[in-house]
Design a protein around this motif. Structure first.
Motif, PDB file in Angstrom:
ATOM      1  N   HIS A  52     133.857 -58.238  56.133  1.00 19.76           N
ATOM      2  CA  HIS A  52     133.153 -58.801  57.101  1.00 19.76           C
ATOM      3  C   HIS A  52     131.784 -57.937  56.882  1.00 19.76           C
ATOM      4  O   HIS A  52     130.826 -57.951  56.968  1.00 19.76           O
ATOM      5  CB  HIS A  52     133.764 -58.974  58.510  1.00 19.76           C
ATOM      6  CG  HIS A  52     133.011 -59.469  59.513  1.00 19.76           C
ATOM      7  ND1 HIS A  52     132.070 -60.804  59.385  1.00 19.76           N
ATOM      8  CD2 HIS A  52     132.202 -58.790  60.588  1.00 19.76           C
ATOM      9  CE1 HIS A  52     131.024 -60.716  60.685  1.00 19.76           C
ATOM     10  NE2 HIS A  52     131.176 -59.661  61.098  1.00 19.76           N
ATOM     11  N   PHE A  53     132.481 -56.247  56.629  1.00 24.88           N
ATOM     12  CA  PHE A  53     131.551 -55.303  57.510  1.00 24.88           C
ATOM     13  C   PHE A  53     130.792 -55.147  55.648  1.00 24.88           C
ATOM     14  O   PHE A  53     129.987 -53.830  55.649  1.00 24.88           O
ATOM     15  CB  PHE A  53     131.640 -53.900  57.737  1.00 24.88           C
ATOM     16  CG  PHE A  53     132.713 -54.532  59.090  1.00 24.88           C
ATOM     17  CD1 PHE A  53     131.264 -55.028  60.012  1.00 24.88           C
ATOM     18  CD2 PHE A  53     133.674 -54.821  59.380  1.00 24.88           C
ATOM     19  CE1 PHE A  53     131.689 -55.137  61.681  1.00 24.88           C
ATOM     20  CE2 PHE A  53     133.849 -54.822  60.891  1.00 24.88           C
ATOM     21  CZ  PHE A  53     133.298 -55.021  61.714  1.00 24.88           C
ATOM     22  N   TRP A  73     134.288 -64.088  51.093  1.00 27.36           N
ATOM     23  CA  TRP A  73     133.562 -63.591  50.591  1.00 27.36           C
ATOM     24  C   TRP A  73     133.058 -63.439  49.721  1.00 27.36           C
ATOM     25  O   TRP A  73     133.496 -63.404  48.584  1.00 27.36           O
ATOM     26  CB  TRP A  73     133.874 -62.044  51.404  1.00 27.36           C
ATOM     27  CG  TRP A  73     133.491 -62.056  52.853  1.00 27.36           C
ATOM     28  CD1 TRP A  73     133.538 -61.965  53.840  1.00 27.36           C
ATOM     29  CD2 TRP A  73     135.290 -62.311  53.552  1.00 27.36           C
ATOM     30  NE1 TRP A  73     133.624 -61.965  55.087  1.00 27.36           N
ATOM     31  CE2 TRP A  73     135.065 -62.127  54.656  1.00 27.36           C
ATOM     32  CE3 TRP A  73     136.809 -61.711  52.792  1.00 27.36           C
ATOM     33  CZ2 TRP A  73     135.820 -61.779  56.005  1.00 27.36           C
ATOM     34  CZ3 TRP A  73     137.949 -61.589  53.785  1.00 27.36           C
ATOM     35  CH2 TRP A  73     137.324 -61.221  55.132  1.00 27.36           C
ATOM     36  N   GLY A  74     131.846 -63.155  49.404  1.00 29.46           N
ATOM     37  CA  GLY A  74     131.269 -63.334  48.027  1.00 29.46           C
ATOM     38  C   GLY A  74     130.350 -64.291  47.014  1.00 29.46           C
ATOM     39  O   GLY A  74     130.638 -64.952  48.243  1.00 29.46           O
ATOM     40  N   LYS A  75     130.516 -64.534  45.840  1.00 31.74           N
ATOM     41  CA  LYS A  75     130.630 -65.626  45.451  1.00 31.74           C
ATOM     42  C   LYS A  75     131.088 -66.985  45.779  1.00 31.74           C
ATOM     43  O   LYS A  75     132.480 -66.172  45.387  1.00 31.74           O
ATOM     44  CB  LYS A  75     129.429 -65.522  44.341  1.00 31.74           C
ATOM     45  CG  LYS A  75     128.941 -67.005  43.673  1.00 31.74           C
ATOM     46  CD  LYS A  75     128.175 -66.624  42.056  1.00 31.74           C
ATOM     47  CE  LYS A  75     128.277 -67.809  41.680  1.00 31.74           C
ATOM     48  NZ  LYS A  75     127.919 -67.663  40.152  1.00 31.74           N
ATOM     49  N   PRO A  76     130.849 -68.047  46.361  1.00 32.63           N
ATOM     50  CA  PRO A  76     132.310 -69.032  46.080  1.00 32.63           C
ATOM     51  C   PRO A  76     132.797 -68.914  44.392  1.00 32.63           C
ATOM     52  O   PRO A  76     132.383 -69.156  44.029  1.00 32.63           O
ATOM     53  CB  PRO A  76     131.770 -70.016  46.756  1.00 32.63           C
ATOM     54  CG  PRO A  76     130.043 -70.016  47.421  1.00 32.63           C
ATOM     55  CD  PRO A  76     130.036 -68.760  46.384  1.00 32.63           C
ATOM     56  N   ARG A  77     134.148 -69.268  44.792  1.00 27.01           N
ATOM     57  CA  ARG A  77     134.080 -68.650  42.868  1.00 27.01           C
ATOM     58  C   ARG A  77     135.400 -70.540  42.219  1.00 27.01           C
ATOM     59  O   ARG A  77     134.417 -71.845  43.059  1.00 27.01           O
ATOM     60  CB  ARG A  77     136.532 -68.839  43.722  1.00 27.01           C
ATOM     61  CG  ARG A  77     136.555 -67.344  44.225  1.00 27.01           C
ATOM     62  CD  ARG A  77     137.478 -67.190  44.721  1.00 27.01           C
ATOM     63  NE  ARG A  77     138.689 -67.030  43.498  1.00 27.01           N
ATOM     64  CZ  ARG A  77     138.987 -66.105  42.412  1.00 27.01           C
ATOM     65  NH1 ARG A  77     138.178 -64.952  42.502  1.00 27.01           N
ATOM     66  NH2 ARG A  77     139.772 -66.549  40.790  1.00 27.01           N
ATOM     67  N   PHE A  96     125.334 -60.715  38.345  1.00 29.96           N
ATOM     68  CA  PHE A  96     127.020 -60.907  38.277  1.00 29.96           C
ATOM     69  C   PHE A  96     127.184 -61.658  38.100  1.00 29.96           C
ATOM     70  O   PHE A  96     128.710 -62.424  37.410  1.00 29.96           O
ATOM     71  CB  PHE A  96     127.123 -61.335  40.135  1.00 29.96           C
ATOM     72  CG  PHE A  96     128.706 -62.060  40.540  1.00 29.96           C
ATOM     73  CD1 PHE A  96     129.282 -60.972  40.695  1.00 29.96           C
ATOM     74  CD2 PHE A  96     128.692 -63.661  40.149  1.00 29.96           C
ATOM     75  CE1 PHE A  96     130.702 -62.211  41.324  1.00 29.96           C
ATOM     76  CE2 PHE A  96     130.013 -63.691  40.482  1.00 29.96           C
ATOM     77  CZ  PHE A  96     131.197 -63.331  41.288  1.00 29.96           C
ATOM     78  N   ASP A  97     126.684 -62.904  37.158  1.00 34.81           N
ATOM     79  CA  ASP A  97     126.894 -64.619  36.484  1.00 34.81           C
ATOM     80  C   ASP A  97     126.766 -64.009  35.363  1.00 34.81           C
ATOM     81  O   ASP A  97     127.538 -64.566  34.498  1.00 34.81           O
ATOM     82  CB  ASP A  97     125.528 -64.709  36.968  1.00 34.81           C
ATOM     83  CG  ASP A  97     125.473 -65.928  37.954  1.00 34.81           C
ATOM     84  OD1 ASP A  97     125.700 -65.811  38.829  1.00 34.81           O
ATOM     85  OD2 ASP A  97     124.139 -66.085  38.067  1.00 34.81           O
ATOM     86  N   PRO A 155     127.628 -60.614  44.442  1.00 31.87           N
ATOM     87  CA  PRO A 155     126.561 -60.732  43.901  1.00 31.87           C
ATOM     88  C   PRO A 155     124.841 -59.594  43.921  1.00 31.87           C
ATOM     89  O   PRO A 155     124.479 -58.605  43.109  1.00 31.87           O
ATOM     90  CB  PRO A 155     125.428 -61.866  44.015  1.00 31.87           C
ATOM     91  CG  PRO A 155     127.140 -62.712  43.947  1.00 31.87           C
ATOM     92  CD  PRO A 155     127.637 -62.222  44.264  1.00 31.87           C
ATOM     93  N   ASP A 156     124.914 -59.689  45.729  1.00 29.98           N
ATOM     94  CA  ASP A 156     124.383 -58.690  45.960  1.00 29.98           C
ATOM     95  C   ASP A 156     124.596 -57.084  45.563  1.00 29.98           C
ATOM     96  O   ASP A 156     123.621 -56.214  44.902  1.00 29.98           O
ATOM     97  CB  ASP A 156     124.309 -58.619  47.033  1.00 29.98           C
ATOM     98  CG  ASP A 156     123.654 -59.751  47.741  1.00 29.98           C
ATOM     99  OD1 ASP A 156     122.570 -60.895  47.132  1.00 29.98           O
ATOM    100  OD2 ASP A 156     123.212 -60.174  49.681  1.00 29.98           O
ATOM    101  N   HIS A 157     125.823 -57.177  44.931  1.00 29.71           N
ATOM    102  CA  HIS A 157     125.963 -55.202  44.914  1.00 29.71           C
ATOM    103  C   HIS A 157     124.887 -54.601  43.486  1.00 29.71           C
ATOM    104  O   HIS A 157     125.153 -53.652  42.794  1.00 29.71           O
ATOM    105  CB  HIS A 157     127.373 -55.320  44.760  1.00 29.71           C
ATOM    106  CG  HIS A 157     128.435 -55.351  46.213  1.00 29.71           C
ATOM    107  ND1 HIS A 157     129.186 -55.759  46.186  1.00 29.71           N
ATOM    108  CD2 HIS A 157     127.955 -54.704  46.978  1.00 29.71           C
ATOM    109  CE1 HIS A 157     129.327 -55.760  47.465  1.00 29.71           C
ATOM    110  NE2 HIS A 157     128.890 -54.865  48.171  1.00 29.71           N
TER     111      HIS A 157
END
Lengths: 554, 214, 272
Positions: free
Chosen positions: A361-362, A172-176, A148-149, A124-126
């Motif tokens: 992680h990065f 990672w990322g928004k939980p699926r 993202f949504d 979402p931050d991207h």
């Protein structure tokens, strides 16, 4: 489209099926179609297939052949260069981009025919990097005009269509909301190395979601770990566009026309696109394909090139380019590779190159590192021809020493990263002033230089990958520069003065022109872009369907 | 000059008994791949693009970049013919550095440049007439980017060496089954894939390593 | 309780044959799975050896039910197989999960791709079955303090639980790509419940339910054989590349376990 239109075309053509059998295909060459898609890759394949299934008449063009995966793909590195876009492109800037291999495709399926299948969602931050990271000197990264949504349901749709094999829990990322359609693959030796190293350093690491079957699906078998994924899959286990969306498009009545190099997009006096002019293999003649709308999906070099080559008295700077930024803000993703030698046999030629493990992680803006953006660390598995070129370039090695070092080929393991790159107006794709290709069209001139931020990110990533290798017991660690993916040049945004398309991938200047590939990215993400391109294309198809049904398009 | 025995030992493969071509009829090789490799083995193209002099220089350069002293003339992995074919057919790579000319010109200038540098460093002798050490010195100067010679004022030597010469010579060598044998590469793998994909995991048809150095 | 003859054999002779069959399928599975791992540990030969011993002992005991020596042999082979299974379980857990890269944090991955965790317990179950059979052949009416049919029903319930768990893990790995892959999770689970019910509170209803479910479980096993063969054919190269697909495709012997466990329940129900 009326029923009558449908009847005008006939199922008189055949296309290669995915099992080597010819399949019937419609011939739309003499009709005005609803949609003409330029490029049969990640963007064009998805949008074309979905629109055909929605009932529109569709033609999908590609400059290269319509591959027959059972007979055309060769289990050999050198012979597989035919899968790449090998027409000349001039590359310059401080960090000239090597083109024509990993970052290009030519032929139906596009670069998904030879991509590494890593199927990651952007975070979402991207989509709001500017908001989160603030302004960075000498760059102009933007928030996306969608969130993202908006894409989440389309990520799910595409993952289902490609039957992505991924872990039960992806950290990672928004939980699926939904589990991956198939389970992860078994770890390869190279992936074991990554997991071992990360575990020792306390870096979270997970099975990687990839677009390769881990269980049979319909008439396609699961992966047999040949390891030739980057040279075309001969078993159809790989979920390329060629074996997923293209057969759907053809079944739904689309024509997929290979060996059709589009020279320009035509328009009428009102400035609306009317179709395309394209060459066909073995002929110097230009063919016209009439269309009520045009979707450009040629990736971040050919898409802007086509728009620039389509300039006219009405659009002197090139089609859809009143903003003057078609071709600007060209991006790649940094893709440094690190190699290390191990006492064990790694045999990196086996199993899909992504190996089955990954760490994001990065992939976040980290405090105190001196750069914004992030990167993903992945496994790669080069075969000897590719590997020796990296070793020769990365270590400047040749002579007896090189040949002896190659004896240890089976003991090397490799990691690669995919990192964000800042958009910079000076990085661009323009038409070369003098050079012309075999069709007589101006060749693209690609200018690229890394930003200071990119260089710091690269340095950080190489250090981390070396740490991981050393923790896993690797020796003789070395690295080689590389880039992957092509992004930007037709960026999306809300302001017509400052972007080429809107959030629906619709050109601001030409209402029936869409651009649907990596070139619309206003900034880069820290993950491989294919899934995002496909999700965007799936969304665009739905938006086009809605607009057309409301009578807003034609 | 070192003895042949020394040279043989220097390039003694850890996989002395492995021959990828033994699998020619196995399920690892499909028809289309067999066709490609057959051509590579049996239909080595004639020299059609390079002049005789250029071909000689390139052959000598290739022998330094990827030496094959233990193989007799005629048994060496061919390098020059394939590069010649690429240039004759003008098959491009998909990109060209803006500072470099089109590939045909780059190769011709580059090979002439190597001879020119050889002449300036070693009393007018041609590259092919130098001993191995002197040849290496010429190539190192080209690689470093400071070779003497007029031609290199037009053609950036380092870029030519790194992006064109070195890369294509080594890639050409390692596309040959003999090169696959010596590094224990499994080679073609279609339709049969692999089962034992973990560390030290070897399927019965993979190369067994015998003498690992170091 | 009078033993009933069926096709000329007494119930415990049948159980001995079932023991042999189960051990055979498990041994084949171990052979294939351990060959896949290239017999990296010498212990990987153990189930092949003890499994074969159990097959031989069980067949001998079935053929000559009146020879006490063979009976004793079956009992020993049973204990040996049961012990091997327990050690195998520990090995599968330790080498198949704990010591792998990522270790227990990656348990979900290694349950699917490490050594099949419940498979060795199958051998333990076959061993226990051998022991029970030996007691039965010796004319005893109770084993481990339980009367025979009850002991068998509980055994079936526990054995089914293991088979269901392993099938569940592997069918999950196969993403349930065919809806039939849910069958070995549903029907045998109900049979398992009915088995416990029958053991603890036998009634006509419980008996009827258990019988129906056992027959259905048996059917699931037979259909499973066919489906697993089809699964092998759906791998790349299918039967042509059987030598790799045998290793990578569905385990060909595995559905046999459902047949075996169901058959034991049926023997207990109809013949004892």
């Amino acid at each position: 489209m009326t029923q009558q239109d449908q009847n005008m075309s006939s199922w008189s053509l055949t296309a290669p099926g995915i099992h080597g059998e010819p399949v019937p295909m419609r011939d739309w060459s003499r009709e005005e179609v609803d949609v003409c898609v330029v490029g049969a890759g990640a963007g064009g394949g998805v949008v074309g297939a979905k629109l055909a299934e929605a009932g529109f008449s569709v033609v999908i063009l590609d400059a290269g052949p319509h591959w027959d995966p059972m007979n055309d793909f060769i289990s050999d590195e050198h012979a597989s260069s035919k899968l790449y876009w090998t027409d000349e492109r001039i590359t310059g800037g401080d960090n000239p981009v090597e083109l024509g291999t990993n970052n290009s495709g030519r032929g139906v399926g596009g670069s998904t025919v030879h991509y590494s299948m890593i199927a990651l969602r952007a975070h979402p931050d991207h989509f709001r990097r500017r908001t989160i990271e603030g302004a960075v000197e000498n760059t102009d990264h933007r928030d996306w005009p969608l969130a993202f949504d908006d894409l989440e349901p389309y990520y799910e749709e595409v993952e289902e269509a490609l039957q992505i094999a991924g872990p039960t829990f992806y950290p990672w990322g928004k939980p699926r909301r939904r589990r991956y359609p198939q389970r992860e693959h078994e770890l390869s030796a190279s992936a074991n190395v990554l997991v071992r190293g990360c575990a020792k350093l306390g870096i979270p690491v997970a099975p990687s979601p990839i677009a390769t079957l881990s269980a049979p699906h319909e008439d396609r078998p699961p992966c047999v770990y040949r390891g030739f994924c980057n040279f075309g899959c001969t078993t159809n286990a790989k979920s390329s566009i060629l074996v997923t969306y293209i057969p759907r498009a053809i079944r739904a009545g689309a024509e997929v026309r290979g060996n059709a190099m589009v020279a320009r997009i035509t328009h009428d006096s009102r400035g609306r696109a009317t179709g395309v002019l394209h060459f066909r293999k073995g002929s110097d003649e230009l063919f016209q394909q009439r269309a009520k709308s045009v979707i450009v999906a040629g990736y971040a070099i050919e898409s802007p090139r086509l728009l620039l080559n389509s300039s006219s008295s009405l659009f002197p700077q090139g089609l859809a380019n009143s903003s003057g930024i078609v071709g600007k803000y060209f991006m790649v993703q940094s893709s440094e590779q690190v190699f290390a030698k191990f006492p064990e046999r790694i045999n990196q030629y086996k199993a899909p190159p992504p190996g089955g493990a990954i760490t994001e992680h990065f992939n976040r803006t980290m405090p105190g590192v001196g750069f914004v953006g992030g990167y993903t660390i992945e496994v790669i598995g080069p075969h000897p021809v590719d590997f020796v070129a990296k070793m020769a370039a990365g270590r400047g090695l040749w002579g007896a020493e090189l040949r002896r070092e190659m004896f240890d080929y089976n003991h090397f393991s490799a990691l690669g990263m995919v990192g964000t790159v800042m958009p910079n107006r000076k990085n661009e794709v323009k038409l070369h002033e003098t050079e012309r290709d075999r069709y007589g069209l101006p060749v693209p001139h690609v200018i690229f230089s890394y930003h200071e931020n990119d260089k710091r990110l690269i340095k950080h990533s190489i250090a981390k990958m070396k740490e991981i290798f050393e923790a896993a017991g690797g020796t003789d660690v070395w690295s080689d520069h590389r880039t992957s993916h092509l992004l930007g040049c037709c960026r999306m945004g809300d302001d017509p003065a400052d972007s080429v398309v809107n959030a629906d991938c619709r050109a601001h200047d030409v209402p029936n022109l869409f651009i649907c590939d990596g070139s619309v990215f206003p900034n880069s993400t820290g993950v491989n872009p294919s899934l995002t391109i496909q999700a965007l294309a799936a969304r665009t198809a739905d938006r086009i369907t809605d607009m057309a049904r409301r009578g807003e398009l034609w | 000059m070192r003895s042949t025995q020394e040279q043989n030992d220097e390039f003694r493969s850890p996989y002395p008994r492995y021959n990828v071509l033994d699998k020619w009829l196995s399920p690892d090789w499909d028809d289309q791949t067999r066709e490609v490799v057959r051509r590579r083995l049996e239909k080595v193209p004639p020299i059609r693009f390079f002049s005789e002099k250029e071909a000689q220089t390139l052959a000598a350069v290739a022998e330094r970049i990827i030496p094959q002293p233990e193989r007799k003339e005629g048994e060496k992995i061919p390098i020059v013919p394939w590069i010649d074919e690429k240039l004759y057919e003008d098959t491009r790579d998909g990109y060209r550095y803006e500072k470099l000319p089109p590939q045909r010109q780059a190769w011709q200038q580059g090979l002439a440049g190597i001879d020119e540098t050889a002449g300036m460093l070693f009393k007018g002798r041609r590259f092919v007439d130098l001993d191995a050490e002197s040849q290496d010195e010429v190539l190192k100067r080209v690689q470093k980017g400071d070779p003497p010679g007029e031609i290199w004022k037009q053609l950036p030597s380092r870029s030519f060496f790194e992006h064109i010469l070195l890369k294509i010579v080594v890639k050409t060598y390692y596309m040959h089954p003999l090169a696959w044998n010596e590094i224990g590469y499994n080679g073609p793998s279609s339709p049969r894939g692999h089962v034992r994909i973990w560390e030290n995991g070897l399927d019965p048809w993979e190369a067994q390593e015998e003498a690992r150095r170091r | 309780m009078t033993p009933i003859e069926f096709l000329g054999l007494y119930p415990f002779q049948w159980l001995a044959i079932i023991t042999a069959g189960t051990a055979f399928f498990l041994m084949i599975d171990a052979l294939v799975g351990h060959y896949r791992r290239a017999f990296a540990y010498r212990m990987q030969y153990a189930p092949v050896v003890t499994g074969t011993a159990l097959v031989v002992a069980a067949l001998l005991a079935a053929g000559f039910p009146d020879l006490p020596l063979l009976n004793q042999l079956l009992s020993w082979a049973g204990w040996l197989a049961a012990a091997t299974g327990l050690v195998g379980f520990a090995y599968h857990f330790y080498y198949g999960i704990v010591t792998k890269p990522g270790g227990l944090k990656w348990i979900l991955h290694y349950l699917m791709y490490g050594a099949p965790i419940f498979a060795p317990l199958g051998l333990t179950a076959a061993g226990v079955l051998g022991i029970i059979t030996a007691h039965g052949l010796a004319g005893e009416h109770a084993v481990f303090g339980l009367v025979m049919p009850i002991a068998l029903f509980l055994f079936v319930a526990i054995a089914l639980a293991g088979a269901i768990a392993q099938a569940g893990i592997l069918h999950y790995r196969g993403a349930f790509n065919n809806p039939a892959m849910y069958a070995p999770l549903t029907v045998p689970s109900l049979a398992m419940i009915a088995g416990v019910w029958m053991a603890l509170a036998p009634s006509t209803v419980a008996r009827a339910a258990f019988a129906v479910l056992l027959w259905m479980t048996l059917l699931v096993g037979f259909i499973g054989f066919g489906m697993h063969l089809r699964g092998l054919d759906r791998e790349m190269g299918g039967l042509y590349l059987w030598h790799v697909n045998l290793l990578e495709g569905p385990p060909q012997g595995a559905p046999g376990l459902f047949i075996a466990w169901a058959a034991i329940g049926l023997v207990g129900m109809y013949l004892l």
